[in-house]
Each structure stands twice: as structure tokens, then as C-alpha cells.
Design a protein around this motif. Sequence first.
Motif, PDB file in Angstrom:
ATOM      1  N   ALA A 174      -7.881 -14.767  -9.074  1.00 15.55           N
ATOM      2  CA  ALA A 174      -9.201 -14.166  -9.336  1.00 15.55           C
ATOM      3  C   ALA A 174      -8.965 -12.951 -10.221  1.00 15.55           C
ATOM      4  O   ALA A 174      -7.863 -12.391 -10.232  1.00 15.55           O
ATOM      5  N   SER A 175      -9.984 -12.521 -10.928  1.00 14.64           N
ATOM      6  CA  SER A 175      -9.767 -11.402 -11.838  1.00 14.64           C
ATOM      7  C   SER A 175      -9.722 -10.088 -11.063  1.00 14.64           C
ATOM      8  O   SER A 175     -10.207  -9.997  -9.930  1.00 14.64           O
ATOM      9  N   SER A 176      -9.149  -9.070 -11.698  1.00 17.44           N
ATOM     10  CA  SER A 176      -9.064  -7.764 -11.042  1.00 17.44           C
ATOM     11  C   SER A 176     -10.464  -7.186 -10.818  1.00 17.44           C
ATOM     12  O   SER A 176     -10.623  -6.198 -10.115  1.00 17.44           O
ATOM     13  N   LEU A 198      -4.483 -11.035  -8.419  1.00 14.22           N
ATOM     14  CA  LEU A 198      -5.491 -10.451  -9.312  1.00 14.22           C
ATOM     15  C   LEU A 198      -5.011 -10.512 -10.757  1.00 14.22           C
ATOM     16  O   LEU A 198      -3.950  -9.982 -11.095  1.00 14.22           O
ATOM     17  N   ILE A 199      -5.778 -11.165 -11.573  1.00 12.28           N
ATOM     18  CA  ILE A 199      -5.415 -11.383 -12.979  1.00 12.28           C
ATOM     19  C   ILE A 199      -6.090 -10.301 -13.829  1.00 12.28           C
ATOM     20  O   ILE A 199      -7.267  -9.991 -13.623  1.00 12.28           O
ATOM     21  N   ASP A 200      -5.337  -9.778 -14.785  1.00 15.79           N
ATOM     22  CA  ASP A 200      -5.869  -8.706 -15.653  1.00 15.79           C
ATOM     23  C   ASP A 200      -7.099  -9.146 -16.434  1.00 15.79           C
ATOM     24  O   ASP A 200      -7.256 -10.323 -16.756  1.00 15.79           O
ATOM     25  N   CYS A 201      -7.905  -8.133 -16.758  1.00 18.61           N
ATOM     26  CA  CYS A 201      -9.118  -8.389 -17.551  1.00 18.61           C
ATOM     27  C   CYS A 201      -8.990  -7.742 -18.923  1.00 18.61           C
ATOM     28  O   CYS A 201      -8.212  -6.800 -19.106  1.00 18.61           O
ATOM     29  N   LYS A 208      -8.385 -12.443 -18.390  1.00 13.73           N
ATOM     30  CA  LYS A 208      -7.600 -12.871 -19.549  1.00 13.73           C
ATOM     31  C   LYS A 208      -7.010 -14.246 -19.255  1.00 13.73           C
ATOM     32  O   LYS A 208      -6.220 -14.394 -18.310  1.00 13.73           O
ATOM     33  N   VAL A 209      -7.362 -15.205 -20.100  1.00 13.99           N
ATOM     34  CA  VAL A 209      -6.933 -16.582 -19.855  1.00 13.99           C
ATOM     35  C   VAL A 209      -5.412 -16.704 -19.941  1.00 13.99           C
ATOM     36  O   VAL A 209      -4.777 -17.398 -19.139  1.00 13.99           O
ATOM     37  N   THR A 210      -4.817 -15.991 -20.894  1.00 19.26           N
ATOM     38  CA  THR A 210      -3.356 -16.096 -21.052  1.00 19.26           C
ATOM     39  C   THR A 210      -2.647 -15.524 -19.821  1.00 19.26           C
ATOM     40  O   THR A 210      -1.618 -16.048 -19.384  1.00 19.26           O
ATOM     41  N   ALA A 211      -3.213 -14.463 -19.258  1.00 24.04           N
ATOM     42  CA  ALA A 211      -2.593 -13.863 -18.065  1.00 24.04           C
ATOM     43  C   ALA A 211      -2.689 -14.828 -16.883  1.00 24.04           C
ATOM     44  O   ALA A 211      -1.756 -14.951 -16.080  1.00 24.04           O
ATOM     45  N   GLN A 213      -2.761 -18.103 -17.146  1.00 25.27           N
ATOM     46  CA  GLN A 213      -1.812 -19.200 -17.409  1.00 25.27           C
ATOM     47  C   GLN A 213      -0.394 -18.783 -17.018  1.00 25.27           C
ATOM     48  O   GLN A 213       0.317 -19.547 -16.358  1.00 25.27           O
ATOM     49  N   SER A 214       0.023 -17.550 -17.389  1.00 29.14           N
ATOM     50  CA  SER A 214       1.400 -17.157 -17.035  1.00 29.14           C
ATOM     51  C   SER A 214       1.566 -17.014 -15.528  1.00 29.14           C
ATOM     52  O   SER A 214       2.594 -17.411 -14.980  1.00 29.14           O
ATOM     53  N   ALA A 215       0.548 -16.480 -14.835  1.00 27.14           N
ATOM     54  CA  ALA A 215       0.671 -16.331 -13.373  1.00 27.14           C
ATOM     55  C   ALA A 215       0.817 -17.708 -12.722  1.00 27.14           C
ATOM     56  O   ALA A 215       1.624 -17.910 -11.811  1.00 27.14           O
ATOM     57  N   LEU A 216       0.054 -18.642 -13.236  1.00 27.28           N
ATOM     58  CA  LEU A 216       0.072 -19.996 -12.687  1.00 27.28           C
ATOM     59  C   LEU A 216       1.439 -20.654 -12.920  1.00 27.28           C
ATOM     60  O   LEU A 216       2.034 -21.236 -11.999  1.00 27.28           O
ATOM     61  N   ASP A 217       1.948 -20.523 -14.151  1.00 24.01           N
ATOM     62  CA  ASP A 217       3.257 -21.115 -14.474  1.00 24.01           C
ATOM     63  C   ASP A 217       4.336 -20.559 -13.548  1.00 24.01           C
ATOM     64  O   ASP A 217       5.159 -21.293 -13.004  1.00 24.01           O
ATOM     65  N   GLU A 218       4.279 -19.245 -13.367  1.00 23.59           N
ATOM     66  CA  GLU A 218       5.285 -18.591 -12.511  1.00 23.59           C
ATOM     67  C   GLU A 218       5.230 -19.140 -11.077  1.00 23.59           C
ATOM     68  O   GLU A 218       6.250 -19.475 -10.486  1.00 23.59           O
ATOM     69  N   ASP A 219       4.012 -19.268 -10.540  1.00 22.30           N
ATOM     70  CA  ASP A 219       3.863 -19.752  -9.162  1.00 22.30           C
ATOM     71  C   ASP A 219       4.292 -21.208  -9.032  1.00 22.30           C
ATOM     72  O   ASP A 219       4.889 -21.605  -8.033  1.00 22.30           O
TER      73      ASP A 219
END
Length: 488
Positions: A174-176, A198-201, A208-211, A213-219
Motif C-alpha cells: 500500500a502507498s505511504s 508502505l510504498i513511496d509516493c 510510485k509504480v516502479t517502487a 515493482q521493486s518491492a514485489l520482486d524482492e519479496d
Amino acid sequence: MNNELAEQGNIQSLLSKIGEGLDQFLKFDHPDAHLTKDQWMATLNIPLPTQGLGIEAVTDELVTTIIPNGSPVANPGFSSFITTGSTTASTLATTAASIASPQRYMGTAFNFIEELSLDWMASLFNLGSMKGVYSSGGSVANLIALGGARQHAFEQVGIDPSAFGIDRPCRIYASSECHHTIQRSAGVLGLGRNSVKLIDCDSQGRMKVTALQSALDEDLKAGILPMAIVANAGTTNTGAIDPLAELGQIAQQHNIWFHVDGAYGLPGILDKRITHLYEGLALADSVIVDPHKWLGASVGVAATFVKDRDYLLRAFTQEPADYLEGSASQADESPATHIEHSLDDFGIPYFDFGVELSAPCRGIVVWAMIREIGVEGLTSRVVRHNDMATFITKFATNHPNLEVLSTSHLSICCFRYHHESITDLDKFNQRLHRRLVRENVYMPSTTKVNGMLTLRPCYIGARHNQTQVDGLLAAVLRIGEGLLAESI
Ligand SMILES: Cc1ncc(COP(=O)(O)O)c(C=O)c1O
């Protein structure tokens, strides 16, 4: 008087007294309840009464002591938080239902409207064939949606989380700027609040869509089960709408439940100038909206919509109970075959789609408001409120002593007083806000945008119109000038 039958008063005459008291209250020519608290507390703060006074006296006490000392939330000058006073249609419908159909699951005209009004809202907000369930507010509506998401994610790995709990870490993205009820839902659902990442805005408060995507890849690399992506259709702080289509596509690619929190902002879709911001809603597995926010319902009316209500059924179903006469199982039968009396239900087990068994009819409120002013009326109200926020944005942008911290697409504008001689703008605006609210006429909230304190008017009330914007701007400039003069 202590005869228990005394409670059987004449509703018509008593309601008319209450109605008079409420009409008077809505003029807002009474002082703030805080200023008169010594008086009303002295009357109200009494020991447990052994004997009753009778309904006439209770009504009088309501009218003389309690109603005049109510809240400023319904005051047209109130623009704090995201809450408002109920419209007359909502008040009447709520009162009618409390007497004529106190529960939502029987075969009454009121309860027929429960499903009808949910379907109306699905159509009003472009939710396609989604089906809904009412609950008490956005907090519970988010909880219900995320219960569906938990069911969806764990069933994919062969576990029924409602029966057995969860057996591995999972993640909600979810976003920050998300509402804190997302974290609380994660706690209640046994996932742990820390399962919410919490994903950056961006500077406009959108995820931020790119943020993501990276959080998801990491998990995914770490073997964490992605449970839900939560997008905002109108953040509480600034009214920002996340890039729903892009977030929804990521969710779809990974088969992750896509939830849209439109508690406040979903009705914004009615404003044709911004309908495009809601593209991507069709990808949502669940969407929530709070009629008790922008639609003007009395507090206690929210709705969760889902593509597949069976996920909610499996997540929340109650154990069978003899005292319910198998009402849950009636859901499997065709309503035509089992309805013999209005004590039978329509075969829609709302009590198994969420966390409430006893619950009021809430659809009747939505029905009354839509019947009263129609889609056209609701649309023009939303457009009027968005215009009010836009007006502030333009005015403050062009005024040398005001600055805009967040231009919203919806009905919130974050702005503050500004002058080059002010060394601490946060502190200055905090003081300005305290004075403003104490005047008891214009009452926006404050918040922080990109770390800076700002005034935050949010217009959602049926009684909000341009007069409040003009008055608020004049009051902010007047108080700002006064504070500036004091500090020089
Ligand atoms: C975006 C959002 N979601 C959820 C909620 C919680 O709603 P409620 O206060 O009705 O429980 C709010 C409340 O303002 C909100 O703004």
C-alpha cells in the motif's frame, strides 16, 4: 414515573419536537459545546437513575440540553477530516428503518433495497457486475475486502486461512499515504501490521509504480507470499488518486488481489473532467466506498464491493447455529422456494460476508439519497465540491501571501499562509489554524504535505458551497495578517 409502559410514546409528536430541535441546531447560532460544558455536564452527569422520567421528559432533555450541545461536524463551515452531517433524506431513512425494519436480513421492502442500492452504487461508480456488502465504515469495509484477499492468496497455496490461520509470511503493498486502517486490518486478520509494506509516493501523493515493482520482486525472491496491492482512489490527506490501471496490471500479472480504497474518493468518478483517473477500476477485485462521506449518509454506512462474493463467504462465514434456523444454508436455495413469510430472508447472507450479524438496513439510506436527488444531483454536488478546491488552488497560487502545497484532483486543497518574514511557517500556520477554529465559523483541519504543515479544507458536505470557500480565504488572510503584525 417508573411504569415501563411509559416508553410507548406517540412517535409522531415526539419526533416533531426532535425535528424542531434539530432545525434549530442546524442554524448554528449556538455556542460551541466546549464553551457551555459546565452547564450541560451539571445536568447530565448524574448517578444511575432508579426511576424513569418518562418519554416526554427524555425528549425535552434531548431537545434542551443535548442537541444544542452537539458537534460542529454538520456546520457548513466545518471542512476537517472526511466526515459530515447526514442529509435530511438519510436522517429520515435511518429513523424509519430503526423502527420498521431493524435488521437487514429479512424479506422486507427495506431489505430488498439493501441489494438494490448496492447494485445502484455499482452502476453509479462503474463497478460492472461487482456485488457488495454494507458495513459500519471504511475501517470495516477495508477489513472485509482484505479478508477476501487473504482467502484468495492462501487458497492458492492450498490453505483455508479462515479455518487454519496462516502458515507463512505474506505481504500487503500500500502507498505511504494509505489510510491506517489498512495496517489495522492486517493486524486483525492475523497477518501482523508489519506485513503492510508502505510504498513511496511521488510529490503528488501517488504510489510510485516502479517502487512497487521493486518491492514485489524482492519479496518474491525471498519467498514472501504477496497477498494484496492496495490502491487509493482519493487519499485522506490530499485526495490523490493512485495510477490504478498500472497498479491493477501488476496485480493481474502476478495474480495478486487488487484492492481500491475509495472510501472518500470513489464518488469523484462522477465528475466527467476526472473520470479518466479511475481507469483501471475494472481490474479491482475489491473496492470500498463510504456513503457516509461524500454521499451524505448518516455515520455508519460503508460498502465493500467484490468481483466474487464467495471469497467473502469463505472468509467470514459463521458456524451453523440452531438459533439461526439455518438461515445461512438458505442462501443455497432459490429465494422463490423458501420465502413464505417476511421473517425468511432473500437468500443473501450479508452476515456471512463480513463481521456483523445484527446490523441495521443501510441500503435504505443510500436509496433515499439517490431517490431524492438522483445521479444528476449527486454529480452536481461532487462537481461543486471539486470546483471549490480548484478555486482555492487558483486563488492561493495567485495570492502573494498564500501558497499551495498540494493541488488535488478532488475536493481537498492544501494551502497555507506565507510571508518572507516568517521564519517558521509550520508553527505560524499551526497558530493561525488554532485561532481560526476557535472562531467556530471555518474549521478546516491541518496535515503535512511533503513534511510541511498545511491547512487542509476538505469539502464533502451537502451544505458546503462557495460561500464557505470565500469566507475561509478571507478569514485565513485576516488572521494571518493579524499574527504577522503581532510578531513584528
Ligand atoms: C481513504 C480512507 N479509507 C478508510 C477510512 C476509514 O473510514 P471510517 O472512518 O469510515 O472507518 C477513511 C476515513 O477517513 C479514509 O479516508
